[in-house]
Design a protein around this motif. Structure first.
Motif: not given
Length: 516
Positions: A67-73
């Protein structure tokens, strides 16, 4: 200085279920393909900020790296209108977490309601051979029920129904003759190794089996860490000439040229790219000639679980828990007065599992013979106010404007959700199952992982972004084949249909390039 990249026949953006299929189909036809993936080839475990991603049912400490990093994206939503955008940025996209449910749309779904102006611009017969091709490759299993709502092709054999499943099927048939209980249809986890046809491949790894096949041709060039910023268009003709992206690690700007572009970066990301792709011919975004781009975002109305104990099944064989599906039964033969559209129900009857792995309300299932779980996916109507735009102020760490997602359920969805829960309870009670858990509220928008719409197909360029072959009106060498192309979102899981549409679009693109 970055070296120049040779001109390709086609640039494919995104390497998930649809991008992988496009890469495979196009290279098999002898075309040179550049595949751009925003994430790495193989994600490394790490500590990412995931307050949104962790809400997904598939998130765990073992899967969090997918899963993605919510802060990065980041992305934004209006106050009081949450949308949980679940994403995976790596080679293969979300196929690493795909539950592999593979249901076709039926003729009634594609034909739509009488007088409907904005339905699907193709028939079931036009899509059926592409369903066949995708199902053969994936090795889809199931029983050949020939149900009109979820028609089937030549499925691979699946286990017979177990005792608990038979109990449910017989109870439903006795109480509601208009409802069917079918063996679930799923893509094989190990493809050809389960006796599928010679074309079947595994489709459960993060790399995606389609990409492996495309690589074998020698005609695939793959670039990972390529965060696409825009599709570059010729100012005179408006046709695409290539793609510009930013290197995820270095921030370097790069470009490549091609004769055509296939965009399948996932619904919301594809729309962000189209909105960013401005040119004199497309001043408000590529394909936004009628103000439709970004509008009609849809999700699935995800309700449940309704769960509990199936008593008297102490010796249930755990190998026969392939699952059941109950196809849509509202608004089929007769109009249901409470709402438009309908819903399907997924059912699992399984051997008891350790108490620590289930909610407290289901702890009794650990000491019982077996437990059951039902969830439901319901149709969300396309409404222009549910949309994706570019946030005018916020940018990601690469300086690219982030999406703004404005979405909410309406009265139709609220009425449908109430019937979803009531129907699941009634079915469980009719089967004699003991209900221990009922979640009466639908999940927050986005958590179905089935977001579609925003670059809809259609027959009228004044009301759609794409033509019936998934090409952008006014830019006929750009195809959009992921969920963004859906004009409606019937209750079936959408991945199989996306892949069939991608296959159909690739056939059209191959013919167009050979004729040019």
């Amino acid at each position: 200085m970055n070296p120049a990249i040779p001109t390709s026949d086609v640039i494919v953006i995104g390497s998930g279920a649809n991008g992988g299929w496009a890469a495979m189909a196009l290279t098999a036809a002898g075309l040179d393909v550049l595949l751009l993936e925003a994430g790495p080839e193989s994600p490394a475990p790490g500590e990412a900020a995931q307050p949104i991603q962790s809400a997904c049912y598939a998130w765990s400490e073992e899967t969090r790296h997918l899963f993605v990093d919510d802060d990065e994206l980041p992305y934004t939503t209006p106050e009081g209108r949450p949308f949980l955008w679940i994403r995976g940025r790596q080679l293969g996209g979300r196929t690493a977490l795909w539950a592999r449910v593979a249901l076709r749309l039926g003729a009634a779904d594609l034909e739509g309601e009488e007088g409907e102006e904005d339905g699907w611009p193709l028939t079931y017969d036009a899509l059926a051979p592409h369903y066949d091709r995708v199902e053969r490759f994936l090795g889809v299993t199931g029983h050949r029920d020939d149900h009109p709502i979820v028609p089937n092709g030549e499925l691979l054999p699946a286990p017979p129904l177990c005792e608990g499943e038979l109990r449910l099927r017989d109870a439903v048939a006795a109480r509601w003759p208009d409802r069917a209980v079918l063996r679930a249809r799923v893509a094989s986890a190990d493809g050809a190794h389960r006796g599928a046809s010679a074309g079947a491949h595994p489709f459960s790894s993060s790399a995606g089996s389609t990409i492996a096949v495309a690589r074998e041709t020698g005609r695939l060039r793959l670039i990972t860490g390529a965060v696409v910023r825009e599709i570059l268009c010729d100012p005179g003709s408006g046709r695409a000439r290539g793609v510009a992206w930013v290197d995820r690690e270095t921030g370097a700007e790069r470009e490549a040229e091609a004769r055509a572009v296939v965009l399948c970066a996932s619904t919301i990301e594809s729309t962000r790219i189209l909105l960013l792709s401005r040119s004199p011919r497309h001043p408000s975004g590529l394909g936004d000639h009628a103000g439709v781009l970004g509008r009609y975002l849809m999700d699935h109305l995800y309700t449940g679980p309704v769960a509990g104990v199936v008593e008297g099944l102490e010796n249930l064989d755990p190998s026969v828990s392939a699952g059941l599906t109950i196809p849509r039964f509202r608004n089929v033969a007769e109009r249901w007065p409470a709402f438009r559209g309908g819903f399907g129900i997924d059912v699992a009857v399984q051997r008891a599992i350790p108490a620590e792995s289930v909610p407290p309300a289901l702890a009794a299932a650990a000491a019982s013979g077996a437990h059951f779980k039902m969830v439901s996916f319901g149709e969300v109507l396309p409404r222009a106010e549910n949309r994706v735009t570019l946030d005018p102020e916020r940018r990601d760490r690469l300086g690219i404007p982030v999406p703004r997602i404005d979405f909410a359920y309406g009265d139709n969805e609220r009425a449908l959700a109430a019937d979803q829960v009531a129907s699941m309870q009634a079915i469980a009670e009719a089967a004699g199952f003991r209900i221990l858990l009922v979640d009466p509220e639908p999940a927050l928008p986005g958590l179905s992982n089935h977001e579609v719409g925003t670059a809809r197909m259609g027959r009228d360029p004044a009301r759609s972004v794409l033509d019936p072959h998934n090409r952008i009106w006014g830019a006929p060498n750009v195809y959009v084949t992921d969920g963004a192309c859906f004009p409606r979102n019937p209750c079936q899981n959408p991945t199989l249909t996306m892949m069939a549409l991608t296959d159909r679009a690739c056939d059209h693109l191959i013919a167009a390039l050979r004729g040019s």
